[in-house]
Each structure stands twice: as structure tokens, then as C-alpha cells.
Design an enzyme around this catalytic site. Structure first.
Site, PDB file in Angstrom:
ATOM      1  N   SER A 118       0.788  -0.937   0.100  1.00  0.00           N
ATOM      2  CA  SER A 118       0.024  -0.419  -0.046  1.00  0.00           C
ATOM      3  C   SER A 118       0.665   1.360   0.241  1.00  0.00           C
ATOM      4  CB  SER A 118      -0.762   0.049   0.593  1.00  0.00           C
ATOM      5  OG  SER A 118      -1.847   1.293   1.134  1.00  0.00           O
ATOM      6  N   TYR A 160      -0.752  -0.699  10.477  1.00  0.00           N
ATOM      7  CA  TYR A 160      -1.212  -0.906   8.711  1.00  0.00           C
ATOM      8  C   TYR A 160       0.283  -0.461   8.064  1.00  0.00           C
ATOM      9  CZ  TYR A 160      -3.321  -0.985   4.348  1.00  0.00           C
ATOM     10  OH  TYR A 160      -3.949  -1.560   3.420  1.00  0.00           O
TER      11      TYR A 160
END
Length: 271
Positions: free
Chosen positions: A139, A149
Site C-alpha cells: 500500500s 498498518y
């Protein structure tokens, strides 16, 4: 005829990978937890495109389930030509909250441990056969500093590059796909408020997947589809780290649910 295995292939980005590969005539193996959604997805893809669709119900937080998928990836009698390491979920939990530790551990199990085991298994099988393509879902968040994350997705990007180094001089490629804001149910399920995100920052899953498959076919190790996110990625890599931390804090604040200190999503099949 080629065969692709996709984890988290019943919704979001994974489902779009399944759709586009099916449209190209590729047989599909879909991995997800929800057996009803697996059956519905398989039935639809077979009916519309005439391809063979195999389904595997598995929870990638469970090591035994991960090893079952690894065995499928290395089955020489049913070779996998394309592996999409897609399964994942959003993590909206504080690093300092003791009660949220299980959320972070679960995220690492699904998005690091499973990626490590399955990526290695796919690479071994493909290298032995002399061809193959691996796409790992990282990402653009891996270039900033927003909790576990970001750390996880930075690891996926680094891991993918390390895998590509080990696969050099072979016909097997490893690609880290680094999406930005993609229109799926991913953010809603993670409890991430998106109303402050400008419209121009969003991309649709179809555009993302087309770019990813094109980049993987060209052997690119890092895939950041769309010019705007490649520009954002360049700045994220070159700005001073304290500036990146400041920007990360602003983004984290703007997308947090009011009145909520932490929230994690435990869904290994959605992306």
C-alpha cells in the site's frame, strides 16, 4: 491455459483481480473464509466466462490453513501460474492500547506471516517450473507512518523486493502493488472516516488491477498505478522523515472516527 490463485478473492480488489483474469480466460483458484460467497463467486465466474473455478475455504490467521494453501501452490500436478497475495484488512487501533494488541497480532498473522509463507511457496513452485508471477498487496500507506498498518505494508513492499532479488535470472517475477485510496468497502469495514479525502484521490478497483497486471507482466517490482499516486510516492520517499510523520499525524486525525479511540477489523478475506 493459465491458472491464478487469489487470496481474499470474493470482494474488493481481490474480486476485481478474479474478474479481470477470468475475462482473459485464466482459470481461478479463490481463497476466502465465507463458503457462501466463495460458491456464489465461483458460480458467477464460471457461468459468465466458462473458466474453471476452484474454491478453498481458509482463514489465513490460522497457520494450518495457510499451510494448506502453500501445499496447493506447490502442487506440480495443478500448477499455479499467477499468485495474488491479496487477503487483508484495515487496522484502526492504537499502538499504545494494551486491549488492541490482539488486533495487531491478528494483522501480522494475516498480512505478514501468511504473505511470507505463501509467497515463498509460490516462488518455489514457479521457479521449479521456470515461469510465474507473484503480486503482493502492499500500500502507499507503507510509505508513511500510520500505526501497524503502515508498518505491515512497508514490510510487504520490502519483502517483495527481497523475493525479486532471490528470483533474479529466473522467469519468475515478484511485484509489490501499492494502491492508494481505492473505492471498495475496505475503509468502511475498518471504521475509517473518508469524508475528508478529496475526490481526485480515489481510484476504482478496475483501474488499479489493470495497472497491476500490466506492471507484473512487464516484470516491474514496484507497481503504483496512476500518475498521481506515483507522484505522491516520489514525495513520500524524498521528503524529510519528520515531515512524513507530521503528514501522517494529520491524515490519521482526519480519518479517525469521532469519539473512538481504537477499532480493528478482523476480516481476512476483504481488501
Amino acid at each position: 491455459m493459465a491458472t491464478a490463485l487469489i487470496t481474499g478473492g470474493t470482494s474488493g480488489i481481490g474480486a476485481e483481480f478474479a474478474l479481470q483474469l477470468a475475462q482473459s480466460g485464466t482459470d481461478i483458484v479463490i481463497v476466502a473464509r465465507d463458503e457462501k460467497r466463495l460458491l456464489a463467486t465461483a458460480t458467477q465466474l464460471h457461468a459468465e466466462y466458462g473458466i474453471t473455478v476452484e474454491t478453498i475455504s481458509a482463514d489465513l490467521a490460522v497457520r494450518d490453513d495457510v499451510m494448506r494453501i502453500a501445499e496447493r501452490l506447490t502442487d506440480d500436478s495443478r500448477p499455479i501460474d499467477i499468485f495474488i497475495n491479496n487477503a487483508g484488512f484495515g487496522v484502526h487501533a492504537r499502538l499504545t492500547a494494551e486491549a488492541d494488541l490482539p488486533v495487531h497480532e491478528h494483522a501480522f498473522d494475516v498480512m505478514c506471516r501468511a504473505v511470507l509463507i505463501l509467497g515463498g511457496a509460490a516462488a518455489r513452485g514457479m521457479r521449479a517450473r521456470g515461469s510465474g508471477s507473484i503480486i503482493n498487496l502492499s500500500s502507499i500507506a507503507g510509505l508513511v507512518t500510520m500505526g501497524s498498518y503502515s508498518a505491515i505494508k512497508a514490510w510487504v513492499a520490502s519483502y517483495s523486493q527481497g523475493l525479486s532479488v532471490e528470483l533474479r535470472n529466473t522467469a519468475v517475477t515478484a511485484t509489490a502493488l501499492m494502491p492508494g485510496w481505492v473505492v471498495t468497502e475496505f475503509h468502511e469495514r475498518a471504521g475509517i472516516r473518508t469524508s475528508s479525502i478529496p475526490d481526485f484521490m480515489w481510484m476504482d478497483a478496475a483501474t488499479l488491477v489493470r495497472g497491476a497486471l500490466r506492471d507484473a507482466a512487464r516484470g516491474k517490482v514496484i507497481s503504483i498505478p496512476t500518475v498521481r499516486y506515483r507522484v505522491i510516492g516520489w514525495f513520500a520517499r524524498h521528503l524529510p522523515r519528520r515531515t512524513i510523520r507530521w503528514i501522517s499525524a494529520k491524515i490519521s486525525s482526519s480519518r479517525s472516527d469521532e469519539g473512538s479511540e481504537s477499532r480493528g477489523v478482523k476480516d481476512t478475506t476483504k481488501k
